[in-house]
Scaffold this active site. Structure first.
Site, PDB file in Angstrom:
ATOM      1  N   GLU A  85     -20.573  -3.818 -12.434  1.00 21.21           N
ATOM      2  CA  GLU A  85     -20.862  -3.812 -13.921  1.00 21.21           C
ATOM      3  C   GLU A  85     -20.916  -2.589 -14.339  1.00 21.21           C
ATOM      4  O   GLU A  85     -20.725  -2.436 -15.686  1.00 21.21           O
ATOM      5  CB  GLU A  85     -22.229  -4.604 -14.101  1.00 21.21           C
ATOM      6  CG  GLU A  85     -22.572  -5.149 -15.392  1.00 21.21           C
ATOM      7  CD  GLU A  85     -23.603  -5.960 -15.624  1.00 21.21           C
ATOM      8  OE1 GLU A  85     -24.213  -6.438 -14.455  1.00 21.21           O
ATOM      9  OE2 GLU A  85     -24.017  -6.177 -16.666  1.00 21.21           O
ATOM     10  N   ASP A  86     -21.661  -1.519 -13.814  1.00 16.14           N
ATOM     11  CA  ASP A  86     -21.848  -0.311 -14.536  1.00 16.14           C
ATOM     12  C   ASP A  86     -20.939   1.115 -14.180  1.00 16.14           C
ATOM     13  O   ASP A  86     -21.210   2.081 -14.692  1.00 16.14           O
ATOM     14  CB  ASP A  86     -23.231   0.186 -14.180  1.00 16.14           C
ATOM     15  CG  ASP A  86     -24.465  -0.806 -14.777  1.00 16.14           C
ATOM     16  OD1 ASP A  86     -23.896  -1.531 -15.440  1.00 16.14           O
ATOM     17  OD2 ASP A  86     -25.488  -0.840 -14.239  1.00 16.14           O
TER      18      ASP A  86
END
Ligand code: MN
Length: 731
Positions: A85-86
């Protein structure tokens, strides 16, 4: 945050290693280290809002999962959960490096994070449905997500206020119920307590302070209970493990603040937990507990033969110690204990602990299958709203959660009506309410709100409350707001109403005054003194500021003093004995189906020797055998055939009203000591009257609820310790 102050906010890889080693389970440490190194490299110099290196977050999440006993794939999944996600890393890369199983877990966690949260019911239902689908695929996904939420809550202090509240509400409405459904109690309770701390910091602190203040006494109490159980089991039952526990702050909060009880009124603020080797021993311990302590009827629950839907098993019973202090005892085996604490996660714990054992492996698979099919059953429910309701219903047997048309969630005690909701929204909304719509349809004003209802309050500017609402609505705050309105707005009406109420009550109590006597008597009335005029006094009765049952004993006393000169006998209002179920609790010999009432002259309690008297038209009235109204020699009395044998039914779960007359030295603080002592024993006080007599003595009459004669005896012996008490009698 004393309860969780031993929890480190951030844990590093060394601590993760220690936790995994301590668990005694077998882990693929090479793979775990590889996952950690990779995550650390990916997050680089990313930082949390607090400035702490980002990698410590996934590592801490992995630690939580390690404590839960989760497996290697879950630990790796936790370490890598924010990578996709990051950071620019893709799922394919993860899959290549760590295998499909771990990649799938991370995919699931990422998907759940992307489900937007909304307080609108339909949206919420849809979100929960999506989460259930993710869970059904692999339950470890949601367990990782729960650990992620929990760690974020542990480190929420540096977040802005609004964000803390939003996340907390989401935990209460979505994640804590899911943790509960999966039986992961440790996570559920900490999530709830930490969320509550942001949602109502003052209420949270109040409970926490009270618990801290009473901690020492509680520990001593549990220690003495422990000793008594050990004494009776040490020769017959092996390996009895006993510990004390305090309820979570959130569950005390739900009972105190939302249901308007004090901590003292909650039965099971503290409980004693007994853990033994096997199921037969559970029942053996139960026998011992019921032998040493007096069980409170109808408080025994057998969750061993009837497990809860989340697999929880234990025996529960509530008993009284020798000082009549009630406490709960939970009895279970170690396996049941792990399931109670860790729920579905306990099964990984078992599997790893007994690696290589096919039988246990099968059991794990079976259990996971059971949970899966439970979730799938829910998915088949036609309406996603139902699923949301089912889950929400788990968290608040005694609360209902309703929505305003704007989508705000309002929380009320069960049994609340639209009136309660209206006053909860705003006092003016309550005053101007003319009706209510539930899910778009008009409902009667006494409609009982249900969880999930969307309730719209219809108002009109010129409208005002109705006196009958006081009896219809449920919450104390709505009642008092309605009374306030009448107090200010309807003085003339209140005077008329109050005068009528008082006259009716006089009639009922046998107070007969002639027209001439009225003004004179009222002038002398002490309860009236704080009111300037008689009209003020009537008005106060009319709007409910004065409650008649509270002042009548005093008035009656003064009446007797002035007109009947009979002040020897103190009378208190004797309400009819409250009964929770149909049965009277008494068996009349030769009469199965007869109306039974308890006499007010002697208030018999279970355990007393009793006798019945066939009245003319009111069934059988029950007296104590020793009551002065019962002839000593029945064979010689006027109508011997009307006296019938009676005895108590074996189990009665009701409480009984009993009145005590206490004679004491009239020192300052005496009444406070008395009420504190009673509330420590969880005794409900109906009325309490005190008056001075000569020689610096005071006579106190107090009407209380007790479970039976033995309970009352315990109460009396405990009260006798109070400094200054000379005599206690049942009247
Ligand atoms: Mn995270």
């Amino acid at each position: 945050m004393s309860k969780y102050s031993n929890v480190a906010h951030y844990q590093d890889f060394t601590e993760l290693e220690k936790i995994l080693e301590r668990s005694g389970n077998s882990y693929d440490m090479d793979l775990i280290k590889k996952a950690y190194d990779y995550a650390e490299k990916c997050h680089g110099d990313q930082r949390r809002v607090s400035g702490i290196p980002y990698i410590l977050h996934p590592t801490s999440v992995a630690c939580i999962l390690g404590e839960l006993g989760m497996d290697t794939a879950s630990i790796c999944g936790a370490l890598l959960h924010d990578v996709v996600e990051d950071t620019p890393v893709t799922l394919e890369t993860i899959s290549k490096l760590f295998g499909v199983e771990i990649a799938k877990l991370i995919d699931g966690v990422t998907k759940i994070s992307k489900i937007p949260y909304s307080s609108r019911e339909e949206q919420q239902a849809e979100n929960i449905r999506k989460m259930l689908i993710a869970m059904a695929d692999d339950i470890r996904v949601i367990i990782i997500k729960l650990a992620d939420r929990l760690h974020n809550m542990r480190t929420m202090d540096c977040m802005p206020e609004q964000k803390r509240r939003d996340k907390s509400l989401e935990n209460m409405q979505v994640f804590a119920p899911i943790a509960h459904r999966l039986g992961i109690k440790t996570v559920k309770e900490e999530l709830e307590d930490r969320s509550l701390q942001y949602l109502d910091p003052i209420g949270y602190k109040e409970i926490e302070d009270t618990l801290l203040m009473t901690e020492e006494g509680r520990e001593r109490f549990i220690e003495s209970i422990k000793e008594q159980i050990v004494e009776k089991t040490k020769d017959t039952i092996p390996n009895v493990f006993i510990s004390g526990r305090v309820k979570s702050i959130n569950s005390i909060y739900r009972k105190t603040i939302m249901r308007n009880q004090t901590i003292d009124q909650i039965f099971d603020v503290f409980a004693v937990r007994v853990i033994v080797d096997n199921v037969p021993d559970c029942y053996n311990v139960l026998g011992v507990v019921h032998d040493v302590f007096k069980p409170i009827p109808n408080r025994f629950k057998d969750y061993i033969s009837m497990p809860k839907p989340n697999m929880y098993q234990s025996l529960h019973t509530t008993v009284l110690d020798k000082n009549a202090i009630p406490f709960e005892v939970q009895i279970r085996t170690w396996e049941m204990h792990y399931t109670a604490e860790y729920g579905i996660a306990a099964h990984w714990k078992y599997k790893l602990g007994m690696s290589g054992n096919d039988k246990d492996d099968d059991r794990l698979k079976k259990n996971i299958e059971n949970v899966k099919s439970m979730i799938l059953d829910q998915l088949e429910a036609e309406d996603a709203t139902d699923i949301a309701r089912n889950i929400r219903n788990d968290f608040g047997e005694n609360d209902v959660y309703v929505f305003t048309p704007k989508g705000d969630v309002m929380n009320l005690p069960r049994g609340s009506t639209p009136i309660d909701l209206a006053y909860l929204i705003h006092t003016q909304v309550g005053h101007r309410m003319v009706g209510a719509k539930i899910n778009g349809k008009i409902v009667p004003i006494d409609y009982k709100l249900r969880t999930g209802d969307i309730c719209e309050i219809i108002t009109q500017k010129s409208e005002h409350p109705n006196r009958s609402w006081i009896d219809i609505c449920k919450t104390a705050s709505a009642k008092s707001k309605i009374r306030q309105w009448f107090k200010h707005e309807r003085r003339e009406e209140n005077i008329v109403e109050g005068k009528q109420m008082l006259e009716r009550e006089f009639k009922r109590q046998g107070i007969n005054l002639t027209e001439d006597e009225y003004p004179e008597f009222f002038k002398s009335l002490t309860v009236k003194k704080q009111y300037n005029t008689l009209d003020d006094f009537y008005a106060a009765i009319g709007y409910g500021g004065i409650q008649l049952w509270k002042i009548m004993p005093r008035i009656k006393e003064e009446y007797q003093k002035t007109y009947a000169h009979d002040i020897e006998k103190i009378t208190v209002p004797q309400a009819p004995v409250r009964r929770k179920k149909e049965s009277s609790g008494v068996i009349i010999e030769g009469n199965d189906d007869v109306l039974v009432k308890f006499s007010n002259c002697c208030n018999p309690l279970p355990g007393d020797e009793i006798i019945g008297y066939i009245t003319r038209g009111y069934g059988v009235s029950i007296h104590k055998r020793s009551c002065t109204n019962v002839p000593d020699d029945l064979s010689k009395c006027e109508d011997p055939r009307r006296w019938v044998k009676a005895h108590w039914e074996e189990k009665t779960g009701e409480t009984f009203r009993s009145t005590l007359q206490i004679i004491a030295n009239d020192r300052t603080g005496f009444l406070a000591d008395l009420t504190i002592k009673l509330s420590q024993m969880h005794i409900f006080i109906h009325t309490l009257n005190s008056r001075e007599v000569k020689n610096g003595k005071a006579v106190v009459t107090v009407t209380i609820d007790v479970a039976g004669r033995d309970h009352l005896r315990g109460v009396i012996s405990k009260l006798s310790d109070i400094n200054g008490i000379e005599e206690i009698n049942r009247i």
